[in-house]
Design a protein around this motif. Sequence first.
Motif, PDB file in Angstrom:
ATOM      1  N   GLU A  96       0.844  -1.198   0.000  1.00  0.00           N
ATOM      2  CA  GLU A  96       0.000   0.000   0.000  1.00  0.00           C
ATOM      3  C   GLU A  96       0.875   1.241   0.000  1.00  0.00           C
ATOM      4  O   GLU A  96       1.987   1.236   0.515  1.00  0.00           O
ATOM      5  N   ASP A  97       0.344   2.315  -0.580  1.00  0.00           N
ATOM      6  CA  ASP A  97       1.095   3.559  -0.684  1.00  0.00           C
ATOM      7  C   ASP A  97       0.148   4.731  -0.448  1.00  0.00           C
ATOM      8  O   ASP A  97      -0.844   4.874  -1.147  1.00  0.00           O
ATOM      9  N   ASP A  98       0.457   5.535   0.543  1.00  0.00           N
ATOM     10  CA  ASP A  98      -0.380   6.696   0.852  1.00  0.00           C
ATOM     11  C   ASP A  98       0.385   8.010   0.658  1.00  0.00           C
ATOM     12  O   ASP A  98       0.077   9.016   1.273  1.00  0.00           O
ATOM     13  N   SER A  99       1.354   8.008  -0.247  1.00  0.00           N
ATOM     14  CA  SER A  99       2.198   9.190  -0.409  1.00  0.00           C
ATOM     15  C   SER A  99       1.516  10.328  -1.176  1.00  0.00           C
ATOM     16  O   SER A  99       2.010  11.444  -1.152  1.00  0.00           O
ATOM     17  N   PRO A 101      -1.801  12.519  -1.118  1.00  0.00           N
ATOM     18  CA  PRO A 101      -3.005  12.770  -0.325  1.00  0.00           C
ATOM     19  C   PRO A 101      -4.283  12.579  -1.155  1.00  0.00           C
ATOM     20  O   PRO A 101      -4.379  13.029  -2.297  1.00  0.00           O
ATOM     21  N   GLU A 104      -6.008   6.505  -3.019  1.00  0.00           N
ATOM     22  CA  GLU A 104      -5.811   5.151  -2.507  1.00  0.00           C
ATOM     23  C   GLU A 104      -5.194   4.327  -3.616  1.00  0.00           C
ATOM     24  O   GLU A 104      -5.753   4.219  -4.708  1.00  0.00           O
ATOM     25  N   ARG A 105      -4.027   3.744  -3.328  1.00  0.00           N
ATOM     26  CA  ARG A 105      -3.356   2.933  -4.329  1.00  0.00           C
ATOM     27  C   ARG A 105      -2.453   1.913  -3.661  1.00  0.00           C
ATOM     28  O   ARG A 105      -2.093   2.047  -2.494  1.00  0.00           O
ATOM     29  N   PHE A 106      -2.137   0.895  -4.436  1.00  0.00           N
ATOM     30  CA  PHE A 106      -1.158  -0.084  -3.983  1.00  0.00           C
ATOM     31  C   PHE A 106      -0.370  -0.575  -5.185  1.00  0.00           C
ATOM     32  O   PHE A 106      -0.755  -0.378  -6.338  1.00  0.00           O
ATOM     33  N   LYS A 120      -7.884   3.138  -6.602  1.00  0.00           N
ATOM     34  CA  LYS A 120      -9.329   3.080  -6.323  1.00  0.00           C
ATOM     35  C   LYS A 120     -10.059   4.080  -7.177  1.00  0.00           C
ATOM     36  O   LYS A 120      -9.605   5.139  -7.477  1.00  0.00           O
TER      37      LYS A 120
END
Length: 120
Positions: A96-99, A101, A104-106, A120
């Motif tokens: 998962e990556d929340d870099s 703002p 939502e992605r991975f 998403k």
Amino acid sequence: MGFSILRIDHVQVAAPAGEEAAAREFYAGILGMLEIEKPEPLKGRGGVWFQFGEQQLHVGVEEPFAPAKKAHPAFRVSGYVELKDYLTANDVEVKEDDSIPGVERFFIFDPFGNRLEFLK
């Protein structure tokens, strides 16, 4: 300008020679893409092509092979959480990556080490 780029037709990822079965197992079997026939003049080069929606993903043979660990295609998906759960259940590591703002992605890696992004 008298031209404009309309859309991406396909993306290509590389694989080592002789790995078409692994590509089929992953891209069709796990990700659910539809395998499509390559044009006759290109069949001798190896690799395999897939369709999803109106786009295609081509797995091409590259020798010497080096996976794309940074460059990557990104796929917007429906059933985002279900996909993550499905991949995890099929022993695909999800990072998962929340870099960014609000995004939502991975990321995952295909059997050849190429990075793939899902949003998403």
